[in-house]
Design a protein around this motif. Structure first.
Motif, PDB file in Angstrom:
ATOM      1  N   HIS A   1       0.838  -1.201   0.000  1.00  0.00           N
ATOM      2  CA  HIS A   1       0.000   0.000   0.000  1.00  0.00           C
ATOM      3  C   HIS A   1       0.875   1.253   0.000  1.00  0.00           C
ATOM      4  CE1 HIS A   1      -4.201  -1.246   0.234  1.00  0.00           C
ATOM      5  NE2 HIS A   1      -3.793  -2.276   0.947  1.00  0.00           N
ATOM      6  N   MET A   2       1.955   1.216   0.750  1.00  0.00           N
ATOM      7  CA  MET A   2       2.838   2.375   0.830  1.00  0.00           C
ATOM      8  C   MET A   2       3.563   2.616  -0.499  1.00  0.00           C
ATOM      9  SD  MET A   2       1.911   3.217   3.766  1.00  0.00           S
ATOM     10  CE  MET A   2       2.917   4.599   4.154  1.00  0.00           C
ATOM     11  N   ARG A   3       3.818   1.569  -1.264  1.00  0.00           N
ATOM     12  CA  ARG A   3       4.495   1.694  -2.563  1.00  0.00           C
ATOM     13  C   ARG A   3       3.541   2.035  -3.703  1.00  0.00           C
ATOM     14  NH1 ARG A   3       6.634  -3.252  -0.929  1.00  0.00           N
ATOM     15  NH2 ARG A   3       5.350  -4.259  -2.513  1.00  0.00           N
ATOM     16  N   HIS A   4       2.256   1.946  -3.476  1.00  0.00           N
ATOM     17  CA  HIS A   4       1.286   2.110  -4.558  1.00  0.00           C
ATOM     18  C   HIS A   4       1.410   3.462  -5.261  1.00  0.00           C
ATOM     19  CE1 HIS A   4      -2.231   1.473  -6.964  1.00  0.00           C
ATOM     20  NE2 HIS A   4      -2.842   2.511  -6.424  1.00  0.00           N
ATOM     21  N   GLU A   5       1.736   4.502  -4.530  1.00  0.00           N
ATOM     22  CA  GLU A   5       1.862   5.826  -5.160  1.00  0.00           C
ATOM     23  C   GLU A   5       2.930   5.809  -6.249  1.00  0.00           C
ATOM     24  OE1 GLU A   5       2.063  10.566  -4.081  1.00  0.00           O
ATOM     25  OE2 GLU A   5       2.149   9.108  -2.464  1.00  0.00           O
ATOM     26  N   ALA A   6       4.033   5.110  -6.021  1.00  0.00           N
ATOM     27  CA  ALA A   6       5.084   5.005  -7.042  1.00  0.00           C
ATOM     28  C   ALA A   6       4.559   4.248  -8.265  1.00  0.00           C
ATOM     29  CB  ALA A   6       6.318   4.314  -6.470  1.00  0.00           C
ATOM     30  N   ASP A   7       3.730   3.211  -8.046  1.00  0.00           N
ATOM     31  CA  ASP A   7       3.122   2.487  -9.160  1.00  0.00           C
ATOM     32  C   ASP A   7       2.239   3.413  -9.987  1.00  0.00           C
ATOM     33  OD1 ASP A   7       4.288   0.147  -8.192  1.00  0.00           O
ATOM     34  OD2 ASP A   7       2.460  -0.499  -7.151  1.00  0.00           O
ATOM     35  N   VAL A   8       1.458   4.245  -9.309  1.00  0.00           N
ATOM     36  CA  VAL A   8       0.565   5.186  -9.984  1.00  0.00           C
ATOM     37  C   VAL A   8       1.375   6.149 -10.852  1.00  0.00           C
ATOM     38  CG1 VAL A   8      -1.034   7.107  -9.598  1.00  0.00           C
ATOM     39  CG2 VAL A   8      -1.252   5.010  -8.242  1.00  0.00           C
ATOM     40  N   GLU A   9       2.432   6.707 -10.282  1.00  0.00           N
ATOM     41  CA  GLU A   9       3.264   7.665 -11.019  1.00  0.00           C
ATOM     42  C   GLU A   9       3.956   7.004 -12.203  1.00  0.00           C
ATOM     43  OE1 GLU A   9       5.774   9.544  -8.112  1.00  0.00           O
ATOM     44  OE2 GLU A   9       4.068  10.553  -7.164  1.00  0.00           O
ATOM     45  N   ALA A  10       4.361   5.741 -12.046  1.00  0.00           N
ATOM     46  CA  ALA A  10       5.017   5.022 -13.145  1.00  0.00           C
ATOM     47  C   ALA A  10       4.069   4.847 -14.332  1.00  0.00           C
ATOM     48  CB  ALA A  10       5.530   3.663 -12.668  1.00  0.00           C
ATOM     49  N   LEU A  11       2.763   4.820 -14.076  1.00  0.00           N
ATOM     50  CA  LEU A  11       1.776   4.677 -15.146  1.00  0.00           C
ATOM     51  C   LEU A  11       1.246   6.019 -15.643  1.00  0.00           C
ATOM     52  CD1 LEU A  11      -0.236   1.600 -13.860  1.00  0.00           C
ATOM     53  CD2 LEU A  11       1.303   1.698 -15.816  1.00  0.00           C
ATOM     54  N   GLY A  12       1.818   7.110 -15.162  1.00  0.00           N
ATOM     55  CA  GLY A  12       1.434   8.430 -15.635  1.00  0.00           C
ATOM     56  C   GLY A  12       0.254   9.054 -14.911  1.00  0.00           C
ATOM     57  N   GLY A  13      -0.151   8.480 -13.780  1.00  0.00           N
ATOM     58  CA  GLY A  13      -1.217   9.063 -12.979  1.00  0.00           C
ATOM     59  C   GLY A  13      -0.622   9.815 -11.800  1.00  0.00           C
ATOM     60  N   ARG A  14      -1.502  10.380 -10.986  1.00  0.00           N
ATOM     61  CA  ARG A  14      -1.026  11.107  -9.805  1.00  0.00           C
ATOM     62  C   ARG A  14      -2.062  11.010  -8.703  1.00  0.00           C
ATOM     63  NH1 ARG A  14      -0.775  16.402  -7.308  1.00  0.00           N
ATOM     64  NH2 ARG A  14      -2.427  17.261  -8.603  1.00  0.00           N
ATOM     65  N   ILE A  15      -1.611  10.636  -7.499  1.00  0.00           N
ATOM     66  CA  ILE A  15      -2.482  10.663  -6.325  1.00  0.00           C
ATOM     67  C   ILE A  15      -2.423  12.077  -5.762  1.00  0.00           C
ATOM     68  CG2 ILE A  15      -2.842   9.823  -3.979  1.00  0.00           C
ATOM     69  CD1 ILE A  15      -1.802   7.109  -4.911  1.00  0.00           C
ATOM     70  N   VAL A  16      -3.563  12.757  -5.772  1.00  0.00           N
ATOM     71  CA  VAL A  16      -3.640  14.135  -5.288  1.00  0.00           C
ATOM     72  C   VAL A  16      -3.567  14.147  -3.765  1.00  0.00           C
ATOM     73  CG1 VAL A  16      -5.087  16.210  -5.190  1.00  0.00           C
ATOM     74  CG2 VAL A  16      -4.980  14.846  -7.295  1.00  0.00           C
ATOM     75  N   LYS A  17      -4.373  13.296  -3.129  1.00  0.00           N
ATOM     76  CA  LYS A  17      -4.410  13.212  -1.671  1.00  0.00           C
ATOM     77  C   LYS A  17      -5.095  11.917  -1.306  1.00  0.00           C
ATOM     78  CE  LYS A  17      -3.733  15.276   2.340  1.00  0.00           C
ATOM     79  NZ  LYS A  17      -2.431  15.551   2.859  1.00  0.00           N
ATOM     80  N   GLY A  18      -4.657  11.276  -0.236  1.00  0.00           N
ATOM     81  CA  GLY A  18      -5.273  10.033   0.195  1.00  0.00           C
ATOM     82  C   GLY A  18      -5.326   9.930   1.698  1.00  0.00           C
ATOM     83  N   TYR A  19      -6.257   9.135   2.177  1.00  0.00           N
ATOM     84  CA  TYR A  19      -6.426   8.952   3.610  1.00  0.00           C
ATOM     85  C   TYR A  19      -6.796   7.512   3.920  1.00  0.00           C
ATOM     86  CZ  TYR A  19      -6.828  14.035   3.726  1.00  0.00           C
ATOM     87  OH  TYR A  19      -6.591  15.375   3.579  1.00  0.00           O
ATOM     88  N   ALA A  20      -6.208   6.949   4.954  1.00  0.00           N
ATOM     89  CA  ALA A  20      -6.680   5.692   5.529  1.00  0.00           C
ATOM     90  C   ALA A  20      -7.703   6.074   6.593  1.00  0.00           C
ATOM     91  CB  ALA A  20      -5.523   4.918   6.150  1.00  0.00           C
ATOM     92  N   LEU A  21      -8.678   5.229   6.805  1.00  0.00           N
ATOM     93  CA  LEU A  21      -9.700   5.500   7.801  1.00  0.00           C
ATOM     94  C   LEU A  21      -9.489   4.615   9.028  1.00  0.00           C
ATOM     95  CD1 LEU A  21     -12.809   5.595   5.436  1.00  0.00           C
ATOM     96  CD2 LEU A  21     -11.513   7.537   6.334  1.00  0.00           C
ATOM     97  N   HIS A  22      -9.913   5.103  10.184  1.00  0.00           N
ATOM     98  CA  HIS A  22      -9.915   4.275  11.383  1.00  0.00           C
ATOM     99  C   HIS A  22     -10.853   3.101  11.141  1.00  0.00           C
ATOM    100  CE1 HIS A  22      -7.549   6.563  14.306  1.00  0.00           C
ATOM    101  NE2 HIS A  22      -8.012   7.646  13.696  1.00  0.00           N
ATOM    102  N   SER A  23     -10.753   2.087  11.964  1.00  0.00           N
ATOM    103  CA  SER A  23     -11.589   0.899  11.873  1.00  0.00           C
ATOM    104  C   SER A  23     -13.074   1.275  11.799  1.00  0.00           C
ATOM    105  CB  SER A  23     -11.341   0.020  13.104  1.00  0.00           C
ATOM    106  OG  SER A  23     -12.289  -0.995  13.182  1.00  0.00           O
TER     107      SER A  23
END
Length: 109
Positions: free
Chosen positions: A27-49
């Motif tokens: 999950h922590m590496r996913h942003e690099a995967d997104v960028e490698a495919l030409g996308g961009r994560i603007v902002k993200g949040y995990a939620l409490h249980s």
């Protein structure tokens, strides 16, 4: 680029800390995967249980999600992608698909 809300679903009940270490790291590496495919994560949040959730339906307030829920939203992020096909390509790499799933919804505006 179009913006999409990516909702991350996981089997209920769920907590990020309960995931195996390799899934947490993925999950922590996913942003690099997104960028490698030409996308961009603007902002993200995990939620409490989901046990910390409060639901409002009309005038009724209840603790937690409905008991019959099989999946809960574990987090979300805003993705910039060329189009829906590009957002789908990127989302298929998300580790949330390993045991749950993702929902892709274009933002209004």
């Amino acid at each position: 680029m179009t913006q999409y809300a990516i909702l991350l679903y996981t089997p209920a009940p769920a907590d990020f800390a309960d995931l195996p270490v390799e899934e947490q790291e993925a999950h922590m590496r996913h942003e690099a995967d997104v960028e490698a495919l030409g996308g961009r994560i603007v902002k993200g949040y995990a939620l409490h249980s989901s046990s910390t959730a409060t639901s409002v339906r009309g005038d009724t307030v209840t603790d937690g999600p409905f008991i019959e829920a099989k999946e809960v939203i574990a987090g979300f992020y805003i993705l910039e992608a060329r189009d829906l096909d590009h957002a789908l390509e990127i989302s298929k790499l998300n580790p949330a698909t390993w045991r749950g799933g993702v929902e892709i919804r274009p933002l209004l505006g």
